[in-house]
Write a protein that holds these residues in place. Structure first.
Motif, PDB file in Angstrom:
ATOM      1  N   LEU A 132       0.827  -1.059  -0.037  1.00 19.91           N
ATOM      2  CA  LEU A 132       0.001   0.004  -0.174  1.00 19.91           C
ATOM      3  C   LEU A 132       0.784   1.210  -0.028  1.00 19.91           C
ATOM      4  CD1 LEU A 132      -2.943  -0.443   2.739  1.00 19.91           C
ATOM      5  CD2 LEU A 132      -2.861  -0.125   0.119  1.00 19.91           C
TER       6      LEU A 132
ATOM      7  N   SER B 174      -3.130  11.311   3.543  1.00 20.82           N
ATOM      8  CA  SER B 174      -4.452  10.817   3.487  1.00 20.82           C
ATOM      9  C   SER B 174      -5.163  11.879   2.683  1.00 20.82           C
ATOM     10  CB  SER B 174      -5.104  10.682   5.015  1.00 20.82           C
ATOM     11  OG  SER B 174      -6.505  10.894   4.896  1.00 20.82           O
TER      12      SER B 174
ATOM     13  N   ASN C 281     -12.197  11.611   1.080  1.00 17.31           N
ATOM     14  CA  ASN C 281     -13.166  11.125   0.091  1.00 17.31           C
ATOM     15  C   ASN C 281     -13.645  12.505  -0.638  1.00 17.31           C
ATOM     16  OD1 ASN C 281     -14.992   9.965  -1.708  1.00 17.31           O
ATOM     17  ND2 ASN C 281     -15.733   8.513   0.096  1.00 17.31           N
TER      18      ASN C 281
ATOM     19  N   GLY D 185     -10.948   8.081   2.065  1.00 17.97           N
ATOM     20  CA  GLY D 185     -10.735   8.382   0.885  1.00 17.97           C
ATOM     21  C   GLY D 185      -9.552   7.323   0.363  1.00 17.97           C
ATOM     22  N   THR D 186      -8.593   7.923  -0.022  1.00 14.39           N
ATOM     23  CA  THR D 186      -7.297   7.175  -0.205  1.00 14.39           C
ATOM     24  C   THR D 186      -6.339   7.281   1.260  1.00 14.39           C
ATOM     25  OG1 THR D 186      -6.492   8.769  -1.477  1.00 14.39           O
ATOM     26  CG2 THR D 186      -7.655   7.031  -2.515  1.00 14.39           C
ATOM     27  N   GLY D 187      -5.187   6.595   1.328  1.00 14.54           N
ATOM     28  CA  GLY D 187      -4.476   6.668   2.265  1.00 14.54           C
ATOM     29  C   GLY D 187      -4.792   6.310   3.446  1.00 14.54           C
TER      30      GLY D 187
ATOM     31  N   ALA E 253     -14.549   2.827   2.464  1.00 10.18           N
ATOM     32  CA  ALA E 253     -13.420   3.515   1.933  1.00 10.18           C
ATOM     33  C   ALA E 253     -13.612   3.605   0.323  1.00 10.18           C
ATOM     34  CB  ALA E 253     -12.240   2.719   2.271  1.00 10.18           C
TER      35      ALA E 253
ATOM     36  N   GLY F  42     -10.733   4.249  -1.955  1.00 11.41           N
ATOM     37  CA  GLY F  42      -9.707   3.777  -2.945  1.00 11.41           C
ATOM     38  C   GLY F  42      -8.699   3.158  -2.145  1.00 11.41           C
ATOM     39  N   ALA F  43      -7.538   3.015  -2.585  1.00  7.17           N
ATOM     40  CA  ALA F  43      -6.351   2.298  -1.972  1.00  7.17           C
ATOM     41  C   ALA F  43      -6.004   2.993  -0.711  1.00  7.17           C
ATOM     42  CB  ALA F  43      -5.218   2.399  -2.894  1.00  7.17           C
ATOM     43  N   GLY F  44      -6.059   2.485   0.267  1.00  9.20           N
ATOM     44  CA  GLY F  44      -5.788   3.153   1.666  1.00  9.20           C
ATOM     45  C   GLY F  44      -5.791   1.932   2.731  1.00  9.20           C
TER      46      GLY F  44
ATOM     47  N   GLU G 258      -8.779  -2.610  -3.025  1.00 18.94           N
ATOM     48  CA  GLU G 258      -7.487  -1.984  -2.798  1.00 18.94           C
ATOM     49  C   GLU G 258      -7.321  -1.553  -1.534  1.00 18.94           C
ATOM     50  OE1 GLU G 258      -9.494  -1.441  -5.141  1.00 18.94           O
ATOM     51  OE2 GLU G 258     -10.171   0.731  -5.319  1.00 18.94           O
ATOM     52  N   ALA G 259      -8.192  -1.749  -0.538  1.00 21.19           N
ATOM     53  CA  ALA G 259      -8.048  -1.100   0.768  1.00 21.19           C
ATOM     54  C   ALA G 259      -8.080  -2.284   1.738  1.00 21.19           C
ATOM     55  CB  ALA G 259      -9.162  -0.043   1.121  1.00 21.19           C
TER      56      ALA G 259
END
Lengths: 453, 480, 274
Positions: free
Chosen positions: A64, A69, A72, A172-174, A198, A200-202, A229-230
């Motif tokens: 990851l 961060s 969203n 969101g992501t992160g 979530a 996205g990736a995070g 991806e999270a």
């Protein structure tokens, strides 16, 4: 889990990078952050050589990329109608709180009667107390949260107050670190509906502590839906005084990697604990629940049901520890793990873990792993229901056994459809599970139970 | 009178087999090295392949660490403070039973295993192992008429080297675990059974293990092969004298069953368990595994475990052949400071394989009794089924009962079901039986055998009563 | 004890020549630290049926448990003599063997122990005490089948574990079956009527009546008079606060039925004042 970024980074290296990126400690958790960072830099990350991590490889986290961060895009406000919880805002007594890990969740809000924020002086005493009581204050995911979380939600529910709260966190992501501390005074009642999502990736890291005074009641429903991806790491630490009651219902789906650790201690026995869990995996997802129940006094009660559905190449892990020491005479504990294995590339690992040193106790546990029962499928088919829809009905019935125990406001989120959509958006649409063809949520499904025990 | 206290008295019976036979013994020096491995092999006049097997295992062992995952606590074992070979001195070759040292025959007679022609059990062939060597095997000739080979493993190495080379170490590879590697390096004696194609073994086979020396480890090795359509029922029994030191017992048992064959393997284990303070007793680290190689083959393990200070033992089945069946029935009784970590592994590889696990743990005193099991359903095990049941009974509030059933499934068209419960022998139940005129000891014994009935039903007829008696013995006694 | 002594009505006698089977004098008992029996006096003669009535907590179930020798109860004073022998010295199983039987209010379930085997072992223990020969499995099966008719039980019950999964009525019938097999001289039936429907009550009552002979004594412990309509007692004792407050004939039970137990409280209060 995140196939695209196959980084060879080790978890220790990833942790080091993360620590280096973090802003200087600040806010109400400054001391905790400082201690957490120190601890995290010294702590060896979990490895599969440890029994508690035997089935789940956290090095997946290292793939990851945890940039700062990013919130969203869809920022919620109370009353936003697009995101579910608001549907329940019709219940005027329910107050919705948004946790985003950065801002004060109480800013600009009027708390319901009987709920007050904890003063800083109380925080010093109360933070970490229940984590220690449930034996997880030095666990790696907890220290990770300590190191990162700069905001927290810390509330006291006054004696005899009856309160309903919603907690919403839209990652969101992160990295999204969430920290919650709840103190329920004697005979206080709190209904807590929590939703984690979530975009996205995070990594979402949740550490929740709740202390229940004598006769208090906590009904906590957590619905956690993430994209593949999270990742989600959650510790839910609950400490119960006698005559208190916990009903914890956790439903999760979609996360590439999730690790949920409900940890409950009945400090003086004589309390009631009801645990329900449901996890859905498909694709390459890994869902791991390690529950831990400790009785430290006599006459405690536990009723636990954990369910898992594994499809695709998904892997589901359940480890249910129950400790009944000598002091816990006349404990009555029942644990059941039921798993549905729907694909020959999926895998289920389940392991009850009972340790008993008291002779006058009733402890039963059971585990089943199977696919949908052929005779049940056949029965539905023989009534004219197509095989695919019959499977869907049975799968739904299997899940509803847990979902129908969510607190009422959370049931209005149509959790099953959302879980299914989160777990596997495409097939959910294909399998004809449009809301119109299915019984309304909350209605009894017409199928018999998903599988036989 | 409190029930727990009197139950405690009841399960603390003196050990009946704690005597030492005074016999001249040939022992090698303490300690383990490559030379010791070579020495053992030389003493047994082994072929080169076996020496190589031992040396390879020894080198693997050096690289390994003692397993620490079991719920057991004991001081580290000093492997250099153990004698790896001890044998009663006797004439070179025992051509017949008449030449066996009378003291040895007397020892086994005292243990209830008469070997002499006049007194021997009519329906059971016995291989008697004393410390590191087999001293006698009864009914060998009668069995040979049916093509059944039943002899000590040392003898088999000399007389049937091709069978040993073909099967030894194929079920439990020497590097399977720390103790299997140790055993493979230094194993002394044990039994070998070969049932040829289509033969139903005409009598029960039995091996009786006796540890006599106080400073000697026992590393027995048992290998049973049932060819296509063959079947055999085998029982092992074990006792040891009372010493205030601990003796190491690290055995390896391998079973191979081919198409339509079956092996029923029963153990009544009554090693010395240590005294009421946990001093002395056998450390029992055993690897038992059966390989259902053939279609429709079957392996059934039944164990009644009452002895040992420490038990570390997981009789397992690898169910490879289609429709093969694995069973595990276990009663484990622990008392005083005994620790048992025992259970079974059922590895389902082939389609429609079935397994059953029934485990009954009884913990009394300060003992700890853990069930640890693994049921693994592999991706090809379509239609496989497992049913496991493990029940614990606690006597007194100082004893521990732990249950760790691991379940792993990778095959949707398979079903795994596990059930477990914990109960105690309640004062009310005992009082109820007593109030109908049934004596306290008998009431306890009735409840224990009721609790264990599912397992006792699996023992061969000849031994079911023996097992019941053994538990009763551990449970019978003076109630104040 | 002295507080009540002058108000105590000693047990009347119908057949003074009948053997005294059980004599309870000044019996005090406690469970843990709580005194429950505070001076019980009672005499049972052969051929008599006694009923002890009283509210929950009056001590009547404790009396039955003490007589059977339950380890949770400690006798602190008083004597119990069974046919000239000190009953309190005997272990629970010895009491059963010499002919004292307790029918439990809540018979426990004993999984894994076969009912038939249990009945056989118990019956043979009693027979050994009486100097009778031991019954083998076959002879016992004949006997038990014959006795099953007393309680109209299905022989299938014999193959199950002791009381396991039995309904309330089946458990009570199993108790009476045990009584029929052990042939006690003194039968103490603790709330045998509780949890029974009308049919089961009729069967159980008929069984008890059939087993009560001129040589035996029966002590019925109940707090309804329902059972007493089916089995007519010779004496009715009212128990309160750990002792027998009043003794009378059948009419006392009817009086209790009509007036309830409130008068008992009043009487008790006035006694304590006096």
């Amino acid at each position: 889990m995140v196939a695209s970024t196959a980084s060879p980074k080790t978890l220790a290296g990833w942790t080091g990078d993360l620590l280096a990126q973090l802003p200087a400690p600040s806010g109400p958790l400054t001391d905790v952050q400082r201690r957490g960072r120190l601890a995290l830099s010294a702590l060896a990350p979990p490895s599969r050589h440890q029994e508690a991590w035997r089935f789940t490889d956290l090095t997946l986290l290292a793939s990851l990329d945890l940039g700062p961060s990013a919130p969203n895009a869809r920022r919620h406000s109370p009353g936003d109608s697009s995101s579910g919880p608001s549907e329940t805002s019709a219940r005027s007594e329910t107050v919705c709180l948004h946790l985003d890990g950065r801002s004060d969740p109480l800013a600009g809000l009027v708390l319901p009667a009987g709920v007050t924020p904890l003063a800083d002086s109380e925080l010093v005493l109360a933070l970490g107390h229940t984590l220690a009581a449930t034996g997880c204050e030095q666990d790696w995911p907890v220290e990770l949260n300590h190191a990162c979380a700069s905001q927290l939600l810390a509330l006291r529910v006054a004696s005899r107050a009856k309160v309903s709260l919603e907690l919403v966190s839209d990652g969101g992501t992160g990295l999204l670190p969430l920290r919650v501390l709840l103190i329920l005074e004697e005979k206080a009642e709190l209904q807590l509906c929590q939703r984690l999502t979530a975009a996205g990736a995070g990594l979402t890291s949740l550490v929740l502590e709740a202390h229940l005074g004598r006769g208090a009641r906590l009904e906590h429903g957590l619905v956690a839906l993430g994209p593949p991806e999270a990742a989600l790491l959650a510790h839910l630490a609950l400490e119960q005084e006698p005559e208190s009651e916990v009903r914890l219902v956790v439903a999760s789906a979609g996360w590439g990697l999730s690790r949920l650790e409900p940890r409950v201690v009945q400090v003086d026995g004589s309390a009631t604990t009801t645990l329900r869990g449901l996890q859905l995996v498909t694709g390459e997802q890994i869902a791991d629940t390690h529950s831990h129940m400790a009785f430290e006094g006599p006459e405690g009660q536990l009723d636990q049901l954990h369910k898992a559905v594994a499809d695709g190449r998904g892997r589901s892990v359940f480890n249910g520890a129950v400790r009944v020491p000598r002091a816990a005479q006349r404990t009555n504990a029942a644990q059941l793990s039921r798993s549905l294995l729907l694909s020959d590339r999926a895998r289920i690992d389940t392991k009850p873990e009972l340790e008993i040193v008291a002779d006058d106790v009733r402890c039963a546990h059971g585990a089943t792993v199977s696919c949908l029962q052929q005779d049940e499928l056949f029965y539905l088919q023989s009534r004219g229901i197509a095989a695919e829809q019959a499977s869907a009905l049975l799968k739904r019935a299997f899940c509803e056994e847990v979902l129908r125990e969510l607190p009422a406001p959370a049931r209005l989120w149509c959790p099953f459809e959302r879980l299914l959509a989160a777990a596997d958006p495409a097939p959910a649409a294909q399998s004809g599970l449009a809301a119109s063809t299915l019984p309304r949520v909350g209605q009894e499904p017409e199928a018999p139970e998903g599988e036989k025990g | 009178m409190t029930t727990a206290a009197s139950l405690g008295d009841l399960v603390s019976q003196p050990y009946k087999y704690g005597f030492v036979t005074d016999i001249e013994t040939e022992k090698i020096a303490k300690g383990l090295s490559e030379d010791v491995v070579r020495l053992i092999s030389a003493k047994k006049e082994e072929p080169a392949f076996l020496l190589d097997f031992r040396l390879r295992a020894y080198r693997q062992w050096l690289q390994m660490e003692t397993p620490d995952w079991a719920t057991l606590g004991y001081p580290p074992i000093d492997f250099q403070n153990i004698i790896y070979y001890a044998a009663p001195k006797q004439r070179d070759k025992k051509a017949s039973l008449d030449e066996v040292d009378p003291k040895l025959l007397e020892t086994f007679e005292k243990l209830g295993i008469p070997l002499s022609e006049q007194k021997r059990l009519t329906n059971v062939a016995v291989d008697a192992v004393f410390d590191s060597v087999s001293i006698a095997t009864t009914y060998k000739e009668k069995l040979a008429e049916h093509g059944v080979i039943f002899c000590s493993i040392s003898e088999a190495v000399k007389e049937h080297p091709e069978l040993i080379e073909r099967y030894l170490g194929t079920v439990v590879p020497s590097n399977d675990n720390y103790y299997s590697a140790l055993n493979s390096a230094v194993f002394s004696d044990g039994s070998f059974v070969f049932i040829p194609k289509g033969v139903e073994c005409p009598m029960e086979l039995s091996t009786y293990f006796r540890i006599n020396s106080g400073d000697t480890g026992q590393f027995e090795r048992t290998l049973i092969v049932a060819e296509e359509g063959a079947s055999v029922s085998y029982l092992e029994g074990c006792t040891a004298p009372m010493f205030d030191t601990n003796q190491l017992h690290a055995a390896v048992v391998e079973l191979v069953v081919l198409d339509d064959a079956s092996i029923k393997y029963s153990t009544v284990q009554n090693w010395y368990a240590g005294d009421e303070n946990g001093v002395g007793g056998i450390y029992n680290f055993v690897t038992k595994r059966g390989h259902c190689r053939g279609d429709r083959s079957k392996i059934s393990w039944t164990q009644v475990e009452t002895g040992s200070a420490i038990t570390w033992k997981y009789p397992s089945c690898v169910l490879q052949g289609a429709d093969s069946v694995g069973e595990f029935y276990s009663v484990a009784l622990t008392n005083n400071h005994q620790q048992a970590d025992t259970g079974s592994k059922m590895v389902h590889v082939g389609p429609r394989t079935r397994s059953t696990i029934v485990s009954k743990g009884i913990s009394a005193g300060h003992s700890a009794n853990s069930y640890r099991g693994l049921v693994q359903i592999g991706p090809k095990a379509v239609g496989a089924r497992n049913y496991s049941q493990c029940d614990s009974m606690l006597i007194g509030d100082q004893a521990a009962a732990n249950t760790y059933p691991y379940i792993r499934s990778q095959q949707p068209l398979a079903s795994v079901e596990h059930e477990a419960s914990t109960c105690r022998m309640s004062e009310d139940q005992l009082f109820y039986l007593q109030s109908r005129g049934i004596a306290f000891e008998e009431a306890v014994s009735m409840m224990v055998s009721g609790f264990c009935r599912d397992v006792f039903n699996q023992l061969p007829m000849e031994f079911a009563a023996e097992a019941d008696k053994l538990l009763a013995l551990k449970l019978e006694g003076s109630v104040g | 004890m002295s507080l009540f002594s002058d108000s105590f009505v000693s047990t009347p006698v119908i057949r003074p020549d009948a053997d005294v089977l059980l004599e309870i004098r000044g019996l005090h008992a406690r469970v843990e630290d709580k005194a429950i029996l505070k001076g019980v006096d009672l005499t049972l003669r052969a051929g008599e049926i006694h009923a002890v009535m009283g509210r929950n907590g009056s001590g009547k179930s404790t009396l039955s448990k003490v007589l059977a020798g339950h380890p949770a109860y400690t006798v602190t004073a008083g004597t119990v003599t069974y046919r000239g022998q000190n009953l309190l010295e005997l272990s629970p199983e010895q009491r059963a063997r010499v002919g004292v039987f307790l029918g439990f209010q809540y018979p426990v379930e004993i999984p894994g122990v076969s009912n038939l085997e249990f009945l056989r072992v118990a019956t043979n223990a009693r027979r050994a005490e009486l100097g009778q020969e031991e019954l083998d499995t076959f002879a016992f099966e004949d006997l038990v089948r014959e006795r099953l008719t007393v309680v109209q039980m299905d022989p299938a019950f014999l193959d199950r574990s002791v009381n396991e999964g039995f309904s309330g009525g089946e458990k009570k019938r199993n108790e009476i079956l045990q009584m029929a097999l052990l042939e006690p001289l003194v039968a103490i039936l603790d709330e045998t009527d509780s949890g029974l429907d009308i049919d089961a009550l009729r069967i159980v009552a008929a069984g008890v009546s059939q087993l009560a002979t001129a040589d035996t004594a029966t002590l019925l412990i109940t707090h309804y008079q329902r059972l007493l309509e089916a089995i007519t007692p010779d004496f009715v004792h009212v128990m309160a606060a750990g002792r027998i407050l009043r003794t009378g004939g059948r009419e006392l039970a009817l009086e209790l039925e009509e007036r309830g137990y409130d008068w008992v409280d009043q009487e008790l209060a006035s006694l304590e004042l006096g």
